[in-house]
Scaffold this motif. Structure first.
Motif, short mmCIF file in Angstrom:
data_model
loop_
_atom_site.label_atom_id
_atom_site.label_comp_id
_atom_site.label_asym_id
_atom_site.label_seq_id
_atom_site.Cartn_x
_atom_site.Cartn_y
_atom_site.Cartn_z
N ASP A 129 0.82 -1.21 0.00
CA ASP A 129 0.00 0.00 0.00
C ASP A 129 0.85 1.26 0.00
O ASP A 129 0.55 2.24 -0.69
N LYS A 130 1.98 1.23 0.72
CA LYS A 130 2.87 2.40 0.74
C LYS A 130 3.57 2.56 -0.60
O LYS A 130 3.76 3.69 -1.08
N CYS A 135 4.22 5.52 -5.71
CA CYS A 135 4.27 5.57 -7.18
C CYS A 135 3.21 6.49 -7.75
O CYS A 135 3.42 7.11 -8.80
N GLU A 136 2.08 6.61 -7.08
CA GLU A 136 1.03 7.53 -7.54
C GLU A 136 1.47 8.98 -7.38
O GLU A 136 1.03 9.86 -8.14
N PRO A 150 -0.26 -5.54 -6.42
CA PRO A 150 -1.63 -5.36 -6.94
C PRO A 150 -1.83 -3.96 -7.50
O PRO A 150 -1.32 -2.98 -6.95
N THR A 151 -2.57 -3.89 -8.61
CA THR A 151 -2.89 -2.66 -9.36
C THR A 151 -1.70 -2.14 -10.16
O THR A 151 -1.84 -1.20 -10.93
N MET A 152 -0.50 -2.75 -9.99
CA MET A 152 0.68 -2.29 -10.72
C MET A 152 1.28 -3.42 -11.56
O MET A 152 2.45 -3.39 -11.91
N GLU A 153 0.47 -4.44 -11.89
CA GLU A 153 0.98 -5.63 -12.55
C GLU A 153 1.73 -5.34 -13.85
O GLU A 153 2.71 -6.03 -14.18
#
Length: 334
Positions: A129-130, A135-136, A150-153
Motif C-alpha cells: 500500500d505504501k 508511485c502515484e 496489486p494494481t501495478m501488474e
C-alpha cells in the motif's frame, strides 16, 4: 572548441536542425540526420549532456534501487540492466536500500534528487500500500522487480515464487521424504512468504501435516543457513530433507551438517533457490530452483526504456521457476 554552430555550418543545416538531431527528434529526415551525424564525427563534436538535459527536460539516466550491492544475485541483475540502458546511450545510477522502509525511501529520494527519468525498484521492506501510494505521487515512471504489486501488474517484472516453493518441496516429496524442514528467508519479504506458501501447498497435496517447528526463519546468508540448521538440531526433531529459500542458506546448512558428520544427501537431502553460479561447484552440487536473475535486469531495463519513450520489443513481465536437479538430493533411505 567545436560548437553546435560549427556543426550546422559544416553540414549546411540550421542550428535548430542540429539540436533536433542531438535530442533524438523524429522530425528530421534520415538523410539530414546522417549528414549531421557525419559532420559531428568529422569535427569531433561532443554534445553537452547537461545542456541536452535542459533542452529535453530529461537527464538520460535511469535510477535503480537494490537491496544490496554485493553478491551474485544483485550483481547479475545490475549488470544486465546496465547493459540494456547503455545500449540506449543512457546511464544507470544504482544505490542500495539495506532492507528497511526508511532506507528504501531514502534511496528513492537520493535518485529523485539526481533527476533520473525512470526508477527501477527492488524493494523488500516497503509494504504494497505504501509502494502504490508512493508511485502515484511520483512524476516519473516506475518499474518493480522481483515482486508483483496489486494494481501495478503491468509495471512489475516478477516470478511465481509460490510455484517455486511448491516445485522444490514436491521434488523432495517425490523422492520419498515426508519430514521436510524449511529454512525460510525473512518473513516480512513477499518472496519468502510466497515460497513458504508453496511449501505448505505441496505438503497439503501430499497429505503431509505442516509442522511449524520444522520452520526456521533466517536471513538469506550462508551464516544464516548454518545458524538455522543448528537450531533445527537443537530442537531435536527428525527430518530427512531441507528446503532452503535461497542457495546461500542451503550451502551454509550443508557445510554445517557435513562438519557434524551428517552425509548430504544420504542422511539429509538439501534443495536451494536462485541457482547461483556457486550451486554447481559446491560438493555435492546443489539442487536448486532457477531464478532468471539476469533476465530480471534485462527486462527491467527494457521496461524502463519503454516507459521513458524509447521504442522497445515486448517485455516479459512474469517468469515461471524451473528446477535443476543435482547431487544434493536423493531418494529417502537410499
Amino acid at each position: 572548441m567545436i560548437t553546435i554552430r560549427d556543426v550546422s555550418k559544416y553540414a549546411s543545416v540550421s542550428v535548430a536542425t542540429v539540436s533536433r538531431v542531438i535530442n533524438g527528434s523524429r522530425w528530421v529526415s534520415d538523410e539530414t540526420r546522417k549528414k549531421v551525424l557525419a559532420a559531428m564525427k568529422e569535427l569531433g563534436y561532443q554534445p553537452n549532456s547537461f545542456a541536452r538535459s535542459l533542452a529535453t527536460n530529461k537527464s538520460q539516466t535511469v535510477g535503480m534501487v537494490v537491496g544490496d550491492l554485493s553478491g551474485p544475485f544483485f550483481g547479475e541483475m545490475m549488470q544486465s540492466a546496465e547493459q540494456i540502458v547503455r545500449m540506449a546511450d543512457k546511464h544507470l545510477i544504482i544505490t542500495s536500500s539495506h532492507g528497511t522502509v526508511e532506507s528504501e525511501s531514502e534511496a528513492i529520494e537520493f535518485l529523485l534528487q539526481r533527476r533520473v527519468d525512470v526508477l527501477i525498484l527492488h524493494l523488500d521492506a516497503m509494504p504494497d500500500d505504501k509502494l502504490i501510494e508512493l508511485c502515484e505521487q511520483l512524476r516519473i515512471p516506475v518499474v518493480i522487480v522481483n515482486r508483483l504489486v496489486p494494481t501495478m501488474e503491468e509495471q512489475c517484472i516478477s516470478i511465481d515464487n509460490e510455484l517455486g516453493g511448491y516445485i522444490a518441496t514436491k521434488h523432495l516429496l517425490e523422492q520419498g521424504h515426508r519430514s521436510i524442514a524449511c529454512i525460510a528467508g525473512p518473513i516480512y519479504k513477499s518472496d519468502s512468504r510466497s515460497r513458504l506458501n508453496g511449501y505448505r501447498r505441496a505438503l497439503m497435496e501430499a497429505g503431509v501435516d505442516y509442522n511449524e517447528h520444522l520452520i526456521v526463519e533466517s536471513d538469506y546468508t550462508e551464516e544464516g543457513g548454518k545458524a538455522a540448521v543448528k537450531e533445527l538440531q537443537e530442537r531435536n526433531l527428525s527430518y530427512s530433507a531441507i528446503f532452503a529459500h535461497n542457495d546461500h542458506m542451503a550451502i551454509g546448512a550443508m557445510g554445517w551438517l557435513k562438519s557434524e558428520g551428517v552425509s548430504v544427501p544420504n542422511d539429509v537431502s538439501i534443495i536451494g533457490y536462485d541457482d547461483i553460479i556457486m550451486a554447481r561447484y559446491v560438493e555435492p552440487s546443489l539442487t536448486s530452483v532457477i531464478i532468471p536473475v539476469s533476465e530480471f535486469g534485462r527486462q527491467a531495463g527494457l521496461m524502463a526504456l519503454r516507459l521513458s519513450g524509447e521504442q522497445q520489443d515486448n517485455v516479459v513481465l512474469r517468469f515461471k521457476p524451473e528446477l535443476v536437479i543435482r547431487n544434493s538430493t536423493c531418494r529417502y533411505g537410499r
